[in-house]
Design a protein around this motif. Sequence first.
Motif, PDB file in Angstrom:
ATOM      1  N   LEU A   1     -45.974  -5.475 -57.911  1.00  0.00           N
ATOM      2  CA  LEU A   1     -46.189  -4.329 -57.046  1.00  0.00           C
ATOM      3  C   LEU A   1     -45.049  -4.134 -56.058  1.00  0.00           C
ATOM      4  O   LEU A   1     -45.131  -3.309 -55.174  1.00  0.00           O
ATOM      5  N   SER A   2     -43.973  -4.886 -56.202  1.00  0.00           N
ATOM      6  CA  SER A   2     -42.907  -4.875 -55.213  1.00  0.00           C
ATOM      7  C   SER A   2     -42.314  -3.486 -54.998  1.00  0.00           C
ATOM      8  O   SER A   2     -42.043  -3.107 -53.867  1.00  0.00           O
TER       9      SER A   2
ATOM     10  N   GLU B   1     -45.152  -9.797 -49.907  1.00  0.00           N
ATOM     11  CA  GLU B   1     -45.587  -9.884 -51.304  1.00  0.00           C
ATOM     12  C   GLU B   1     -46.142 -11.257 -51.647  1.00  0.00           C
ATOM     13  O   GLU B   1     -46.931 -11.395 -52.575  1.00  0.00           O
TER      14      GLU B   1
ATOM     15  N   ALA C   1     -54.681  -7.599 -49.742  1.00  0.00           N
ATOM     16  CA  ALA C   1     -55.205  -6.625 -50.700  1.00  0.00           C
ATOM     17  C   ALA C   1     -54.196  -5.496 -50.873  1.00  0.00           C
ATOM     18  O   ALA C   1     -53.433  -5.175 -49.957  1.00  0.00           O
ATOM     19  N   GLU C   2     -54.189  -4.888 -52.030  1.00  0.00           N
ATOM     20  CA  GLU C   2     -53.315  -3.750 -52.279  1.00  0.00           C
ATOM     21  C   GLU C   2     -53.642  -2.645 -51.280  1.00  0.00           C
ATOM     22  O   GLU C   2     -54.805  -2.339 -51.026  1.00  0.00           O
ATOM     23  N   GLY C   3     -52.631  -2.066 -50.668  1.00  0.00           N
ATOM     24  CA  GLY C   3     -52.835  -1.003 -49.692  1.00  0.00           C
ATOM     25  C   GLY C   3     -53.229  -1.499 -48.309  1.00  0.00           C
ATOM     26  O   GLY C   3     -53.583  -0.705 -47.451  1.00  0.00           O
ATOM     27  N   GLU C   4     -53.174  -2.794 -48.076  1.00  0.00           N
ATOM     28  CA  GLU C   4     -53.606  -3.384 -46.809  1.00  0.00           C
ATOM     29  C   GLU C   4     -52.643  -3.095 -45.655  1.00  0.00           C
ATOM     30  O   GLU C   4     -53.044  -3.013 -44.502  1.00  0.00           O
TER      31      GLU C   4
ATOM     32  N   VAL D   1     -51.788  -8.943 -53.461  1.00  0.00           N
ATOM     33  CA  VAL D   1     -50.532  -8.284 -53.847  1.00  0.00           C
ATOM     34  C   VAL D   1     -49.767  -9.226 -54.759  1.00  0.00           C
ATOM     35  O   VAL D   1     -49.659 -10.404 -54.491  1.00  0.00           O
ATOM     36  N   ARG D   2     -49.240  -8.722 -55.829  1.00  0.00           N
ATOM     37  CA  ARG D   2     -48.474  -9.521 -56.777  1.00  0.00           C
ATOM     38  C   ARG D   2     -47.043  -9.012 -56.831  1.00  0.00           C
ATOM     39  O   ARG D   2     -46.759  -7.881 -56.447  1.00  0.00           O
TER      40      ARG D   2
ATOM     41  N   GLN E   1     -57.862  -7.210 -54.304  1.00  0.00           N
ATOM     42  CA  GLN E   1     -56.924  -7.945 -55.138  1.00  0.00           C
ATOM     43  C   GLN E   1     -55.678  -8.311 -54.351  1.00  0.00           C
ATOM     44  O   GLN E   1     -55.151  -7.491 -53.614  1.00  0.00           O
TER      45      GLN E   1
ATOM     46  N   LEU F   1     -44.836  -1.430 -52.918  1.00  0.00           N
ATOM     47  CA  LEU F   1     -44.913  -1.946 -51.550  1.00  0.00           C
ATOM     48  C   LEU F   1     -43.648  -1.593 -50.785  1.00  0.00           C
ATOM     49  O   LEU F   1     -43.708  -1.179 -49.631  1.00  0.00           O
TER      50      LEU F   1
END
Length: 109
Positions: free
Chosen positions: A9-10, A38, A43-46, A5-6, A3, A13
């Motif tokens: 999620l700031s 951002e 991907a999340e956690g990338e 990053v949106r 997914q 991150l």
Amino acid sequence: MGQPVRAGLSAGLAVLLLSALPAQASERCHKEVVDYLEELPLAEGEVKSLRIIERTNISDDFGPDIFGVDAWIRLNSCSGYLVINMTKGCFVKQAYTRGDCSVQGLSNY
């Protein structure tokens, strides 16, 4: 790829990147790097690690002390880097990937 990053999620991150910042690394432009990351389709956690380096003037007593700032980001999915090149005022001039890293919309060298 996972997914993207949106903006929501700031905070997560930012915490991850703050903990990835080595003690001797520059904190200059850190917020701008996080904001730029951002916006990328990662991907999340990338993001594995981050190093911010000031390009300093060591040879000219009459020029500016800092020429600019580069952020070198290690990603979990590759063995190269994502590089963000900025002015000394933290304006992003360009971003690109190196090695076998690939981010949609960015050139690879």
